[in-house]
Design a protein around this motif. Structure first.
Motif, PDB file in Angstrom:
ATOM      1  N   LEU A 371      -3.845  -2.849  -2.260  1.00  0.00           N
ATOM      2  CA  LEU A 371      -3.962  -3.134  -3.703  1.00  0.00           C
ATOM      3  C   LEU A 371      -4.706  -4.441  -3.965  1.00  0.00           C
ATOM      4  O   LEU A 371      -5.591  -4.520  -4.812  1.00  0.00           O
ATOM      5  CB  LEU A 371      -2.561  -3.251  -4.330  1.00  0.00           C
ATOM      6  N   ARG A 372      -4.291  -5.497  -3.237  1.00  0.00           N
ATOM      7  CA  ARG A 372      -4.826  -6.831  -3.550  1.00  0.00           C
ATOM      8  C   ARG A 372      -6.326  -6.904  -3.216  1.00  0.00           C
ATOM      9  O   ARG A 372      -6.797  -6.237  -2.308  1.00  0.00           O
ATOM     10  CB  ARG A 372      -4.049  -7.898  -2.779  1.00  0.00           C
ATOM     11  N   GLY A 373      -7.005  -7.744  -3.990  1.00  0.00           N
ATOM     12  CA  GLY A 373      -8.453  -7.888  -3.773  1.00  0.00           C
ATOM     13  C   GLY A 373      -9.249  -6.708  -4.306  1.00  0.00           C
ATOM     14  O   GLY A 373     -10.425  -6.545  -3.962  1.00  0.00           O
ATOM     15  N   GLY A 374      -8.636  -5.885  -5.146  1.00  0.00           N
ATOM     16  CA  GLY A 374      -9.302  -4.665  -5.646  1.00  0.00           C
ATOM     17  C   GLY A 374      -8.798  -3.479  -4.869  1.00  0.00           C
ATOM     18  O   GLY A 374      -8.803  -3.512  -3.636  1.00  0.00           O
ATOM     19  N   THR A 375      -8.312  -2.435  -5.562  1.00  0.00           N
ATOM     20  CA  THR A 375      -7.698  -1.319  -4.826  1.00  0.00           C
ATOM     21  C   THR A 375      -8.760  -0.538  -4.051  1.00  0.00           C
ATOM     22  O   THR A 375      -9.939  -0.535  -4.421  1.00  0.00           O
ATOM     23  CB  THR A 375      -6.950  -0.341  -5.762  1.00  0.00           C
ATOM     24  N   ASN A 376      -8.318   0.123  -3.001  1.00  0.00           N
ATOM     25  CA  ASN A 376      -9.267   0.829  -2.144  1.00  0.00           C
ATOM     26  C   ASN A 376      -9.979   1.957  -2.880  1.00  0.00           C
ATOM     27  O   ASN A 376     -11.156   2.210  -2.645  1.00  0.00           O
ATOM     28  CB  ASN A 376      -8.536   1.362  -0.908  1.00  0.00           C
TER      29      ASN A 376
END
Ligand SMILES: Cc1cc2nc3c(=O)[nH]c(=O)nc-3n(C[C@H](O)[C@H](O)[C@H](O)COP(=O)(O)OP(=O)(O)OC[C@H]3O[C@@H](n4cnc5c(N)ncnc54)[C@H](O)[C@@H]3O)c2cc1C
Length: 390
Positions: A371-376
Motif C-alpha cells: 500500500l505505502r508509496g502508492g498501491t501496486n
C-alpha cells in the motif's frame, strides 16, 4: 549481503569497503546498545540516538555534498549502507524519510538558505521529517488533494488535513503538498505546491492512527490557518506535482521495497543452518527459492539505483521494482510461515522465540507493504502508461 556492482561503474573494492564499515558499525553498536533486529524497522523502529550515532560514524547523509555537511558519496554507496541497515533490522525510522527523500528533494529544488539550514542536520541524524501527501479521498488519486494554501502577506496560509503521515508525531517538519490555485478539471495536476511546515507551528494538530496491535507509526495531521513564510516554500509555486513525482522515484525504488522482511528470513536461515536442525531437501529447496528471488529483485533495484545515479528519472522502472519487491515481501511472510509449519511437522522442532516474534510482527505489517508509496494496482497503471499501453 554481498554481490557484484562492477557493471554499475563503481569499483567493487570501494563498495566492499563501505559494506565492511557499516557491518562493523552495526555489530559494535548492537553489542553496546542492545537493540534487537526488527522487521520493517524503517517504519517501526524510531530511535533518535541510533540516528545520531550513525551520523557521527559518517554513515548518514551519504549523498549530501560535503559543502552541506554530508559525505559527498555516490548513490550506490548509500544503497549498500541502506541494504545492510535493513537486512540487519536496525532502528532507522527516525532519519528515514529525511535522508531518503527530503535531502534529495532539497538538493534539487530547495533554496540555498534551506539547504544550508537543513541538510547538515539531516546528515548528522538530528533532523526528522514527515511527508504530507495523502488525504482522506486522495491517496491513489493524489491529484484530488484538497489541502489549500492561500496567499497572505509574506507567505501562505495552509488549511486541510493529511492522513497516514508516518512519524509526524516525532518529526520536526512535514513536507506538505497543497493546492495553490483552484483545481482545473482539464489539467488536474496543475496548481500544486510544496511547503516545509514545522510540526510545532501554530495551527498544526497531530492525532495518532494506531495499528490493530496498538503500535503508533502514522497520524492524521490537521492544518488550521497555519502561516508558512515564503522562505519555507519548497521549489516553485505551481511546480508541486513535478517535484512530488521526482521524489517518488527515491521513495519507490530503494532496497526497503524488498528487504522489509529480511531480518526474519536471515533469522530462519540461521536457525535452519544451526547444528540443532537438519532440514529436509524440500525445506532447503524452499529457502533456496526465497534466496534466488531476493537476488533477482536486487538486480532490478540496483539497476534503478544506477539510473538515479546517472541523473535519470526512472519512474516506470521504480514502480515496477516496487510492485515486484513488495509482493515478494508479502509472499515471504506466508512462505516462511509454511516452511516453519513443515519443519515442525517433519521434526517436531518449533522456531525460536526470536523467530516467532519476527514472524508475528511481519504478519501485522504484511498488508502495509503493497500500500505505502502508492498501491501496486495503481503502479501497474503507471507502468502501463509509461509503456504507451494506456
Ligand atoms: C504504512 C504506510 C505508511 C504511509 N505513510 C505515508 C506518509 O508518510 N505520507 C503520506 O502522504 N502517505 C502515506 N501513506 C499513504 C499511502 O500513500 C496511501 O495509503 C496509498 O497511496 C493508497 O491510498 P489510499 O489509502 O487512499 O487507498 P485508495 O486510493 O482508496 O485505494 C484503495 C484500493 O483501491 C485500489 N485502487 C485505487 N485506485 C485504483 C485504480 N485507478 N486502479 C486500480 N486500483 C485502484 C488501490 O490499489 C487500493 O487497493 C502510508 C500508507 C501506509 C500503508
Amino acid at each position: 549481503m554481498s554481490g557484484s556492482y562492477a557493471l554499475l561503474g563503481m569499483h567493487q573494492s570501494e563498495l566492499d569497503a563501505v559494506r565492511g564499515r557499516i557491518r562493523d558499525f552495526l555489530a559494535t553498536d548492537r553489542d553496546r546498545f542492545g537493540w534487537r533486529p526488527a522487521v520493517d524497522s524503517w517504519l517501526s523502529r524510531w530511535d533518535a540516538d541510533f540516528s545520531l550515532r550513525l551520523g557521527e560514524a559518517g554513515l548518514l547523509g551519504l549523498t549530501i555534498p560535503e559543502s552541506y555537511g554530508g559525505r559527498g558519496s555516490e548513490h550506490l554507496q548509500r544503497y549498500v549502507v541502506t541494504e545492510e541497515l535493513l537486512a540487519q533490522g536496525a532502528p532507522v525510522a527516525a532519519h528515514w524519510v529525511a535522508d531518503r527523500q527530503v535531502a534529495p528533494t532539497l538538493l534539487r529544488f530547495g533554496t540555498e538558505e534551506q539547504k544550508t539550514r537543513i541538510l547538515p542536520q539531516i546528515a548528522s541524524g538530528r533532523f526528522y521529517s514527515a511527508i504530507g501527501m495523502s488525504e482522506h479521498g486522495a491517496g491513489s488519486d493524489l491529484a484530488a488533494v484538497k489541502t489549500k494554501a492561500t496567499r497572505a502577506d509574506g507567505g501562505w496560509v495552509i488549511n486541510g488535513t493529511k492522513v497516514w503521515t508516518s512519524g509526524a508525531h516525532h518529526a520536526d517538519m512535514v513536507v506538505v503538498l497543497a493546492r495553490t490555485s483552484p483545481a482545473d478539471p482539464e489539467a488536474r495536476h496543475k496548481g500544486f505546491s510544496q511547503f516545509l511546515v514545522p510540526t510545532d507551528a501554530a495551527g498544526v494538530g497531530i492525532s495518532p492512527i494506531e495499528l490493530l496491535s496498538g503500535e503508533h507509526h502514522f497520524n492524521e495531521v490537521a492544518f488550521t490557518d497555519v502561516f508558512v513564510p515564503d522562505s519555507e516554500v519548497l521549489g516553485e509555486i505551481g511546480n508541486g506535482w513535478h517535484q512530488v513525482t521526482a521524489e517518488l522515484s527515491y521513495e519507490r525504488s530503494g532496497p526497503e521495497r524488498l528487504l522489509s522482511t529480511m531480518p526474519l528470513l536471515l533469522a530462519v536461515i540461521g536457525w535452519l543452518s544451526s547444528d540443532d536442525v537438519s532440514p529436509s531437501p524440500s525445506v532447503t529447496a524452499a529457502v533456496g527459492d526465497l534466496g534466488a528471488r531476493v537476488i533477482s529483485l536486487r538486480q532490478l533495484s540496483t539497476a534503478v539505483a544506477r539510473a538515479l545515479e546517472a541523473g535519470e528519472s526512472p519512474a516506470n522502472q521504480a514502480a515496477l521494482v516496487k510492485d515486484l519487491g513488495t509482493r515478494f515481501e508479502q509472499e515471504s511472510v506466508d512462505l516462511v510461515a509454511r516452511l516453519l509449519d513443515d519443519v515442525e511437522a517433519e521434526t517436531g522442532w518449533r522456531p525460536t522465540p526470536e523467530i516467532a516474534g519476527l514472524l508475528r510482527d511481519a504478519r501485522l505489517h504484511q498488508a502495509l507493504f503493497t500500500l505505502r508509496g502508492g498501491t501496486n494496482e495503481v503502479l501497474r497503471g503507471v507502468v502501463a502508461r509509461g509503456l504507451g499501453l494506456r
